[in-house]
Design an enzyme around this catalytic site. Structure first.
Site, PDB file in Angstrom:
ATOM      1  N   ASP A 126      39.570  40.951  37.900  1.00 40.09           N
ATOM      2  CA  ASP A 126      39.102  39.786  37.127  1.00 40.09           C
ATOM      3  C   ASP A 126      39.201  38.460  37.863  1.00 40.09           C
ATOM      4  O   ASP A 126      39.086  37.415  37.260  1.00 40.09           O
ATOM      5  CB  ASP A 126      39.849  39.714  35.793  1.00 40.09           C
ATOM      6  CG  ASP A 126      41.219  39.089  35.932  1.00 40.09           C
ATOM      7  OD1 ASP A 126      41.928  39.428  36.903  1.00 40.09           O
ATOM      8  OD2 ASP A 126      41.573  38.254  35.096  1.00 40.09           O
ATOM      9  N   GLU A 127      39.424  38.520  39.167  1.00 36.04           N
ATOM     10  CA  GLU A 127      39.600  37.278  39.923  1.00 36.04           C
ATOM     11  C   GLU A 127      38.905  37.373  41.255  1.00 36.04           C
ATOM     12  O   GLU A 127      38.977  38.422  41.912  1.00 36.04           O
ATOM     13  CB  GLU A 127      41.094  37.125  40.251  1.00 36.04           C
ATOM     14  CG  GLU A 127      41.828  36.114  39.446  1.00 36.04           C
ATOM     15  CD  GLU A 127      43.257  36.008  39.941  1.00 36.04           C
ATOM     16  OE1 GLU A 127      43.471  35.399  40.999  1.00 36.04           O
ATOM     17  OE2 GLU A 127      44.148  36.553  39.276  1.00 36.04           O
TER      18      GLU A 127
HETATM   19 MG    MG Z   1      42.645  36.429  34.584  1.00 32.49          MG
END
Ligand code: MG
Length: 391
Positions: A126-127
């Site tokens: 998620d990054e």
């Molecule tokens: Mg996050």
């Protein structure tokens, strides 16, 4: 940059130089796993969602992967034991992590990033860091690109993220964390030093809990306190990390955004000058897209089992429909048939503005696991034999 160098002119003589020519974005999804689960099941909205198996089912073992913002209000955070989370919030809704789903959403996020730049470094599902100094839409403003990405992710994936924009990775990551959720924080070169000064030392990523303790013992509580230590002092206390802290707190981080060269998905989209209004036009277009996607897959020696069809109608409503198969999709015709079968579930009440076909969850084609070339060869030979028989 000039004006600012003047500002620190006295220091510059002995200070290492800053490179402020790059434009770096750090994107971080907001409560990612929990947000995906809430998207999949809207009745979870505004409820304390905890991504972990219920401690009741695990005999109290297990840790929290992510918690929704509602759950965080109870003091729950990732890496906390799920038993502790349960004690803090017994009414919390425990959901076991579904990494297949999160990986899939992550691929979709990356497909969005790739519209803007191919220089992408994922840090986790998620990054990611994006270097948009040179980008695919010829946009000079990193801020506008970050806003576009936030908008695309929200519109297409119904998820929110936070963005940090600056001239290096270190500051961009600190910035994305500055305002969460849905935040965007831009730190231009002339604001960097003040921003770094103001940050509590706990926020400096890469500084672990042990080091924070040590910092506090040395009376370092903020970026400014850190700045006021000499390089020698920092190296004495923190070893090699001391050098890098000394530079980072001065806004210096020249580390590159390292490309993840392995494509996770390969796709192709067409936007039409005139909306498609007949089934036949759509079918033709799907055929062309299937051919292009398959050619690209072969070139990159990848194959996948999941097909995503993207459709944008004339009213700009955009849908993505996916289908996953047991086996790898083997050729252009099969890909086309799958895309067609997904399309057939759509009604054509509106003109079609855009179509896209993507094959995701890609794996490298490994000789032993793919009988395709042999099979193909034998089929060709069979054809040849048949042909010879006829003549
Ligand atoms: Mg996050």
């Amino acid at each position: 940059m000039e004006e600012e160098d003047m500002q620190y002119g006295i220091l510059r003589f002995e200070e290492p130089k800053r490179n402020t020519s790059r434009k770096i974005i750090h994107i971080d999804m907001d409560a990612f796993y929990a947000s995906v689960e809430i998207r999949e099941n809207p009745s979870l909205k505004n409820k304390p969602v905890i991504i972990a198996r219920h401690p009741r089912e695990t005999g109290g073992r297990g840790v929290v992967a992510t918690a929704s913002y509602e759950a965080r209000k109870f003091g729950i955070h990732s890496a906390m034991s799920s038993q502790k989370a349960y004690e803090l919030c017994p009414q919390g809704i425990f959901i076991p992590a579904n990494f297949d789903l999160y990986r899939e959403v992550s691929r979709q996020m990356h497909a969005i990033f790739h519209r803007y730049t191919d220089k992408i470094q994922p840090l986790s599902l998620d990054e990611a860091y994006l270097d948009v100094t040179d980008n695919l839409i010829n946009q000079k403003s990193g801020t506008i690109i970050a806003q576009n990405i936030q908008r695309d992710i929200y519109k297409e994936l119904q998820l929110t993220c936070s963005a940090g924009v600056s001239y290096n990775k270190f500051i961009a990551k600190l910035a994305s964390d500055y305002k969460k959720p849905k935040g965007i924080t831009v730190i231009p070169p002339d604001k960097a030093q003040a921003f770094l000064f103001s940050l509590p030392i706990e926020k400096f990523h890469g500084v672990g809990a042990k080091s924070v303790e040590k910092m506090h013992a040395l009376n370092i509580f903020s970026g400014e306190d850190l700045y006021n230590k000499t390089e020698l002092e920092l190296v004495e206390s923190f070893g090699k990390m001391g050098h890098s802290l000394y530079r980072k707190v001065r806004g210096i981080d020249d580390s590159e955004v390292i490309n993840d060269r392995e494509p996770k998905s390969i796709g192709k989209e067409s936007t039409f000058l005139e909306n498609l209004t007949t089934e036949n036009e759509v079918i033709q277009s799907l055929r062309v897209l299937s051919r292009k996607v398959m050619a690209n897959l072969k070139k990159k020696e990848k194959h996948g089992k999941t097909v995503v069809l993207k459709i944008r109608y004339e009213d700009f409503q955009t849908y993505t429909r996916r289908r996953t198969f047991q086996d790898y999709i083997k050729d252009e015709d099969q890909l086309f048939q799958i895309a067609l079968s997904i399309w057939e579930e759509e009604s054509m009440d509106l003109g079609v503005r855009l179509l896209g076909i993507t094959v995701t969850s890609l794996e490298s084609v490994i000789y032993e696991t793919i009988p395709l070339p042999l099979w193909k060869k034998s089929e060709d030979e069979r054809n040849k034999i048949e042909h010879e028989d006829k003549t």
